[in-house]
Motif scaffolding. Structure first.
Motif, PDB file in Angstrom:
ATOM      1  N   ILE B 117     -29.065   2.454  10.731  1.00  0.00           N
ATOM      2  CA  ILE B 117     -29.103   1.209   9.946  1.00  0.00           C
ATOM      3  C   ILE B 117     -29.371   1.596   8.492  1.00  0.00           C
ATOM      4  CG2 ILE B 117     -30.347  -0.950   9.540  1.00  0.00           C
ATOM      5  CD1 ILE B 117     -30.840  -1.083  12.562  1.00  0.00           C
ATOM      6  N   ILE B 118     -28.490   1.146   7.607  1.00  0.00           N
ATOM      7  CA  ILE B 118     -28.587   1.479   6.189  1.00  0.00           C
ATOM      8  C   ILE B 118     -29.116   0.257   5.431  1.00  0.00           C
ATOM      9  CG2 ILE B 118     -27.210   2.069   4.119  1.00  0.00           C
ATOM     10  CD1 ILE B 118     -27.352   4.398   6.077  1.00  0.00           C
ATOM     11  N   ASP B 119     -30.022   0.483   4.475  1.00  0.00           N
ATOM     12  CA  ASP B 119     -30.523  -0.595   3.601  1.00  0.00           C
ATOM     13  C   ASP B 119     -31.353  -1.639   4.333  1.00  0.00           C
ATOM     14  OD1 ASP B 119     -29.429   0.486   1.328  1.00  0.00           O
ATOM     15  OD2 ASP B 119     -27.617  -0.744   1.384  1.00  0.00           O
ATOM     16  N   ARG B 136     -30.832  -7.826   4.278  1.00  0.00           N
ATOM     17  CA  ARG B 136     -30.402  -8.964   3.461  1.00  0.00           C
ATOM     18  C   ARG B 136     -29.002  -8.618   2.984  1.00  0.00           C
ATOM     19  NH1 ARG B 136     -34.617 -11.971   0.422  1.00  0.00           N
ATOM     20  NH2 ARG B 136     -35.407 -11.947   2.530  1.00  0.00           N
ATOM     21  N   VAL B 137     -28.013  -9.416   3.374  1.00  0.00           N
ATOM     22  CA  VAL B 137     -26.618  -9.056   3.088  1.00  0.00           C
ATOM     23  C   VAL B 137     -25.893 -10.158   2.320  1.00  0.00           C
ATOM     24  CG1 VAL B 137     -26.532  -7.571   5.138  1.00  0.00           C
ATOM     25  CG2 VAL B 137     -25.760  -9.941   5.310  1.00  0.00           C
ATOM     26  N   PHE B 138     -24.640  -9.887   1.969  1.00  0.00           N
ATOM     27  CA  PHE B 138     -23.790 -10.812   1.214  1.00  0.00           C
ATOM     28  C   PHE B 138     -24.534 -11.318  -0.020  1.00  0.00           C
ATOM     29  CE2 PHE B 138     -21.028 -12.078   5.111  1.00  0.00           C
ATOM     30  CZ  PHE B 138     -20.409 -10.838   5.030  1.00  0.00           C
ATOM     31  N   ALA B 139     -24.949 -10.384  -0.858  1.00  0.00           N
ATOM     32  CA  ALA B 139     -25.631 -10.714  -2.115  1.00  0.00           C
ATOM     33  C   ALA B 139     -26.860 -11.570  -1.873  1.00  0.00           C
ATOM     34  CB  ALA B 139     -24.663 -11.398  -3.091  1.00  0.00           C
ATOM     35  N   GLY B 140     -27.596 -11.242  -0.816  1.00  0.00           N
ATOM     36  CA  GLY B 140     -28.852 -11.927  -0.560  1.00  0.00           C
ATOM     37  C   GLY B 140     -28.699 -13.297   0.070  1.00  0.00           C
ATOM     38  N   ALA B 141     -27.476 -13.654   0.490  1.00  0.00           N
ATOM     39  CA  ALA B 141     -27.243 -14.997   1.006  1.00  0.00           C
ATOM     40  C   ALA B 141     -27.545 -15.106   2.502  1.00  0.00           C
ATOM     41  CB  ALA B 141     -25.800 -15.413   0.735  1.00  0.00           C
ATOM     42  N   TRP B 142     -27.526 -13.976   3.218  1.00  0.00           N
ATOM     43  CA  TRP B 142     -27.756 -13.994   4.667  1.00  0.00           C
ATOM     44  C   TRP B 142     -28.792 -12.948   5.041  1.00  0.00           C
ATOM     45  CZ3 TRP B 142     -25.021 -16.593   8.786  1.00  0.00           C
ATOM     46  CH2 TRP B 142     -24.091 -17.541   8.335  1.00  0.00           C
ATOM     47  N   ASP B 143     -29.532 -13.242   6.111  1.00  0.00           N
ATOM     48  CA  ASP B 143     -30.433 -12.268   6.724  1.00  0.00           C
ATOM     49  C   ASP B 143     -29.866 -11.890   8.091  1.00  0.00           C
ATOM     50  OD1 ASP B 143     -32.400 -12.130   4.768  1.00  0.00           O
ATOM     51  OD2 ASP B 143     -33.432 -13.902   5.523  1.00  0.00           O
ATOM     52  N   THR B 144     -29.855 -10.607   8.396  1.00  0.00           N
ATOM     53  CA  THR B 144     -29.395 -10.179   9.723  1.00  0.00           C
ATOM     54  C   THR B 144     -30.458  -9.291  10.365  1.00  0.00           C
ATOM     55  OG1 THR B 144     -28.290  -8.173   8.912  1.00  0.00           O
ATOM     56  CG2 THR B 144     -26.967 -10.178   8.993  1.00  0.00           C
ATOM     57  N   SER B 145     -30.418  -9.245  11.683  1.00  0.00           N
ATOM     58  CA  SER B 145     -31.240  -8.306  12.446  1.00  0.00           C
ATOM     59  C   SER B 145     -30.308  -7.464  13.300  1.00  0.00           C
ATOM     60  CB  SER B 145     -32.189  -9.042  13.393  1.00  0.00           C
ATOM     61  OG  SER B 145     -33.083  -9.816  12.672  1.00  0.00           O
ATOM     62  N   SER B 146     -30.520  -6.150  13.265  1.00  0.00           N
ATOM     63  CA  SER B 146     -29.700  -5.262  14.095  1.00  0.00           C
ATOM     64  C   SER B 146     -30.618  -4.389  14.927  1.00  0.00           C
ATOM     65  CB  SER B 146     -28.801  -4.381  13.227  1.00  0.00           C
ATOM     66  OG  SER B 146     -27.917  -5.184  12.491  1.00  0.00           O
ATOM     67  N   ARG B 147     -30.226  -4.194  16.173  1.00  0.00           N
ATOM     68  CA  ARG B 147     -31.025  -3.415  17.103  1.00  0.00           C
ATOM     69  C   ARG B 147     -30.351  -2.067  17.298  1.00  0.00           C
ATOM     70  NH1 ARG B 147     -32.517  -4.778  23.236  1.00  0.00           N
ATOM     71  NH2 ARG B 147     -30.267  -4.732  23.563  1.00  0.00           N
ATOM     72  N   VAL B 148     -31.137  -1.005  17.287  1.00  0.00           N
ATOM     73  CA  VAL B 148     -30.599   0.321  17.579  1.00  0.00           C
ATOM     74  C   VAL B 148     -30.655   0.509  19.088  1.00  0.00           C
ATOM     75  CG1 VAL B 148     -30.864   2.802  17.206  1.00  0.00           C
ATOM     76  CG2 VAL B 148     -31.409   1.200  15.369  1.00  0.00           C
ATOM     77  N   THR B 149     -29.533   0.852  19.705  1.00  0.00           N
ATOM     78  CA  THR B 149     -29.485   0.933  21.165  1.00  0.00           C
ATOM     79  C   THR B 149     -29.626   2.364  21.681  1.00  0.00           C
ATOM     80  OG1 THR B 149     -27.067   0.962  21.043  1.00  0.00           O
ATOM     81  CG2 THR B 149     -28.109  -1.167  21.397  1.00  0.00           C
ATOM     82  N   THR B 150     -29.731   3.335  20.771  1.00  0.00           N
ATOM     83  CA  THR B 150     -29.937   4.723  21.196  1.00  0.00           C
ATOM     84  C   THR B 150     -31.440   5.032  21.190  1.00  0.00           C
ATOM     85  OG1 THR B 150     -29.606   5.365  18.894  1.00  0.00           O
ATOM     86  CG2 THR B 150     -27.715   5.567  20.362  1.00  0.00           C
ATOM     87  N   ASP B 151     -31.837   6.131  21.835  1.00  0.00           N
ATOM     88  CA  ASP B 151     -33.262   6.465  21.926  1.00  0.00           C
ATOM     89  C   ASP B 151     -33.822   6.865  20.566  1.00  0.00           C
ATOM     90  OD1 ASP B 151     -33.326   5.860  24.559  1.00  0.00           O
ATOM     91  OD2 ASP B 151     -33.074   7.920  25.261  1.00  0.00           O
TER      92      ASP B 151
END
Lengths: 267, 325
Positions: B117-119, B136-151
């Protein structure tokens, strides 16, 4: 000299960009060539134009994109700038790719083109304006086993070698490597050309070559959502900001600004 | 999963910058923190690492030909990071969000088969103990959550994600060397000139306050710099101003991305490129003589006026306020 330029079809940064079901909405009406890839295309075309006469005629610049068919608009733009060929890698299995899946598909496309003849240089923009990770160029170099020269501010190809200068966060550097190599170009490297009428007309009728994952021998387990090592689990728009407090300067504007900062404990 | 090992990149190792202190703070919430370097840490850096709970620093010993300028190549740093993760059996690798570290971390993720996960603007764990990065993506307009699925999870984290906190108890820090072989195809670094860091101002990436100037300065950054100094802020520019040669570093989605407590844009219209680099700032203030400037749409406070009048007056009031404190 054969150059592959990897380009991306992205939502226009001037449009309202959004997510649906945790994926970026790629509305064809709002999709465009990643603006930073124009710097990559310009760099590739300038490299060819700087070749000695006799080598220019046999040179080839191929734009490659990994995208659904809507991404053809990105390749059309590349044609307008002057590339010779456009290749689109499309497959439902590629949807949801992470950095590694995207890299695997691009590398496979480069290898596919190498089967026709050597590819001397792979050129990319410094980042894609949707994800802004800026890591695919380095990953692509590793995948192809080639030296990686990224974020170039100046680019020169001579005597079978590539030389760049770049500004990193810490230093100013000059890097060289023999071809074949992978190059990424900063947005400060050049001013992309405006397409001329002749090229715009010619771009309309140029054929786009389509390839599938199977054509490239891509392992479905390493690409798309199936191969991704991260998954987006939530995406939500930020709440809108309250109305701006606007002050017209009639001689006291600076004072008002300082008082706002002091009042909000920002000083 | 509290027995997690979190490895933090410390490069350069002569000082521990606030971005690294943030990573150590994030890391301690996830498990035990250790550091990896490409050179011997300074005495000062070791003391800081101890205060922040780092018991072990893993110092890479590179082949002789890579100990010079080549050690800064991201492909070299990546091999160091991958070897350090294998050596420590680390579960999480953290690095600051610089362009060089992003590349190094992604390449390490490739070597380790780890999710990247970058940034990230925040790092946490979910119910199943998986690492989650918020962005925080799209010039700060959206918040996302990403899960790392590797150990193993690999992340770069943007500055100003957390307030750095020392560990509850300082620890003694030991340095352990480990040999690293580099197999990657590398370019040759024919010259490298390190940038001088402005000792009087915070760095743009890490500053809590950023003041940036654009076209409206008409090339005179004097008022911008003076106002920044009154606030103790870092100075940046718009991309246009850098293209004009008026300043050297720009805030924007392809330049430096900042998310300070306070951002002040002076004479900057707020083109999408620029907004992409600062819109995640907590408080946004603008000074522009064009009442139609797009930057006003994303501001908390704005002055319509000439920055050459507004900024010096504001700086004077702020200096008087600070002196009276």
């Amino acid at each position: 000299m054969r150059i592959v330029v990897a380009v991306k079809y992205v939502p226009d940064i001037n449009a309202e960009r959004k997510f649906a079901d945790c994926r970026v909405v790629r509305d064809p009406a709002e999709g465009t060539l990643n603006e930073l890839d124009e710097n990559a295309l310009e760099a590739a075309l300038q490299i060819v134009e700087a070749l000695p006469e006799g080598e220019q005629e046999s040179a080839e610049v191929v734009a490659v994109t990994v995208s659904p068919p809507e991404g053809d608009v990105a390749l059309r733009k590349a044609f307008q700038m002057g590339v010779h060929r456009g290749v689109r890698v499309s497959d439902d299995a590629l949807a949801g790719s992470d950095y590694f899946g995207t890299t695997a598909a691009l590398a496979a496309a480069v290898r596919h083109l190498e089967a026709e003849g050597p590819v001397d240089l792979v050129v990319t923009g410094m980042a894609a304006l949707d994800g802004l990770g800026s890591v695919v160029p380095a990953l692509l170099a590793a995948e192809l086993g080639r030296p990686s020269l990224t974020f170039a501010k100046t680019v020169a190809v001579a005597g079978g070698a590539l030389e760049i200068t770049r500004e990193t966060d810490e230093a100013t550097e000059t890097l060289t490597a023999p071809l074949p190599a992978v190059l990424s170009v900063a947005d400060t490297a050049n001013r992309p050309r405006f397409p001329n009428f002749k090229l715009i007309m010619a771009a309309r009728s140029k054929a786009i070559e389509e390839l599938s994952s199977a054509d490239l021998g891509l392992d479905p387990a390493v690409v798309g959502a199936a191969g991704a090592r991260t998954e987006t689990t939530a995406a939500a728009p930020r709440p809108e900001k309250p109305e701006v407090e606007l002050v017209q300067d009639k001689g006291e504007g600076g004072k008002a600004l300082a008082e706002y900062l002091i009042r909000n404990e920002l000083v | 999963m509290t027995n997690r090992t979190v490895l933090v990149l410390l490069d350069p190792a002569d000082e521990v910058r606030s971005s690294v202190l943030e990573l150590l703070t994030i890391g301690r919430a996830l498990g035990r923190v250790e550091a990896v370097t490409l050179e011997a840490p300074s005495v000062e850096a070791l003391a800081q690492l101890g205060a922040h709970g780092v018991e072990t620093v893993h110092q890479a010993e590179l082949p002789a030909e890579l100990r010079g300028d080549a050690r800064h190549l991201s492909a070299v740093v990546a091999e160091v990071l991958a070897a350090a993760v294998r050596r420590t059996d680390a579960d999480v690798l953290l690095a600051p969000s610089t362009f060089a570290a992003k590349e190094a971390v992604a390449l390490a993720g490739r070597a380790l088969g780890a999710g990247v996960i970058i940034d990230a603007a925040g790092v946490a764990e979910d119910d199943e103990g998986r690492i989650v990065g918020t962005k925080r993506v799209f010039a700060g307009a959206w918040d996302t959550s990403s899960r790392v699925t590797t150990d193993v999870a690999v992340l770069t984290v943007r500055a100003n994600a957390v307030v750095p906190q020392p560990a509850e108890a300082a620890v003694a820090t030991e340095v352990e060397g480990f040999a690293v072989e580099v197999g990657a195809a590398l370019p040759t670094v024919t010259s490298r000139t390190e940038k001088e860091r402005d000792a009087d101002r915070p760095t743009l990436e890490e500053a809590a306050i950023v003041v940036a100037g654009g076209r409206g300065t008409e090339g005179d950054f004097g008022p911008v710099q003076d106002f920044a100094d009154a606030l103790g802020a870092a100075v940046g520019a718009s991309r246009d101003a850098v293209f004009e040669g008026w300043f050297d570093r720009y805030v924007g989605q392809t330049g430096v991305t900042v998310a300070p407590r306070l951002y002040v844009g002076a004479g900057i219209s707020g083109a999408p490129h620029h907004r992409g680099g600062m819109q995640a700032s907590q408080v946004i203030v603008a000074v522009n003589n064009d009442p139609e400037a797009p930057i006003f749409e994303i501001c908390d406070f704005a002055v319509v006026g000439d920055l050459a009048d507004v900024l010096p007056q504001a700086a004077e009031v702020i200096r008087a306020h600070k002196a009276a404190r």
